[in-house]
Write a protein that holds these residues in place. Sequence first.
Motif, PDB file in Angstrom:
ATOM      1  N   SER A  16     -34.219   0.397  -9.081  1.00  0.00           N
ATOM      2  CA  SER A  16     -35.260   0.869  -8.220  1.00  0.00           C
ATOM      3  C   SER A  16     -35.420  -0.266  -7.314  1.00  0.00           C
ATOM      4  N   ILE A  17     -35.519  -1.439  -7.843  1.00  0.00           N
ATOM      5  CA  ILE A  17     -36.072  -2.733  -7.031  1.00  0.00           C
ATOM      6  C   ILE A  17     -34.925  -2.970  -5.915  1.00  0.00           C
ATOM      7  N   GLY A  19     -32.426  -0.784  -5.246  1.00  0.00           N
ATOM      8  CA  GLY A  19     -32.104   0.370  -4.214  1.00  0.00           C
ATOM      9  C   GLY A  19     -33.023   0.116  -3.131  1.00  0.00           C
ATOM     10  N   LEU A  20     -34.286  -0.357  -3.373  1.00  0.00           N
ATOM     11  CA  LEU A  20     -35.248  -0.526  -2.256  1.00  0.00           C
ATOM     12  C   LEU A  20     -35.104  -1.669  -1.302  1.00  0.00           C
ATOM     13  N   PHE A  21     -34.615  -2.504  -1.915  1.00  0.00           N
ATOM     14  CA  PHE A  21     -33.962  -3.765  -1.296  1.00  0.00           C
ATOM     15  C   PHE A  21     -32.958  -3.542  -0.045  1.00  0.00           C
ATOM     16  N   LEU A  23     -32.307  -0.553   1.069  1.00  0.00           N
ATOM     17  CA  LEU A  23     -32.781   0.445   1.820  1.00  0.00           C
ATOM     18  C   LEU A  23     -33.637  -0.190   2.903  1.00  0.00           C
ATOM     19  N   TYR A  24     -34.382  -1.220   2.512  1.00  0.00           N
ATOM     20  CA  TYR A  24     -35.145  -2.223   3.642  1.00  0.00           C
ATOM     21  C   TYR A  24     -34.129  -2.918   4.553  1.00  0.00           C
ATOM     22  N   GLU A  28     -34.303  -2.000   8.371  1.00  0.00           N
ATOM     23  CA  GLU A  28     -34.398  -3.321   9.561  1.00  0.00           C
ATOM     24  C   GLU A  28     -33.585  -3.247  10.323  1.00  0.00           C
TER      25      GLU A  28
END
Length: 66
Positions: A16-17, A19-21, A23-24, A28
């Motif tokens: 999850s971490i 994947g969120l990175f 996605l960020y 951005e």
Amino acid sequence: MFGGFLVKTIIPIVFSIVGLFILYIVIESAVRKGINSSIIGQFFEKKYGIKEDKKSFLDDDLDNAK
């Protein structure tokens, strides 16, 4: 005992971490490209002469500070 804990809790949190990175980074870069190529972004660039030459978020690293 610990194998089930690792599989059920730690691995999904790590994925999850990561994947969120990712996605960020995607959001951005898309927002930055969208703002820079928009009419308003080009107007501000011409009016104020603001042109940021950063290639990525890694250029914010404190080791690169002068």
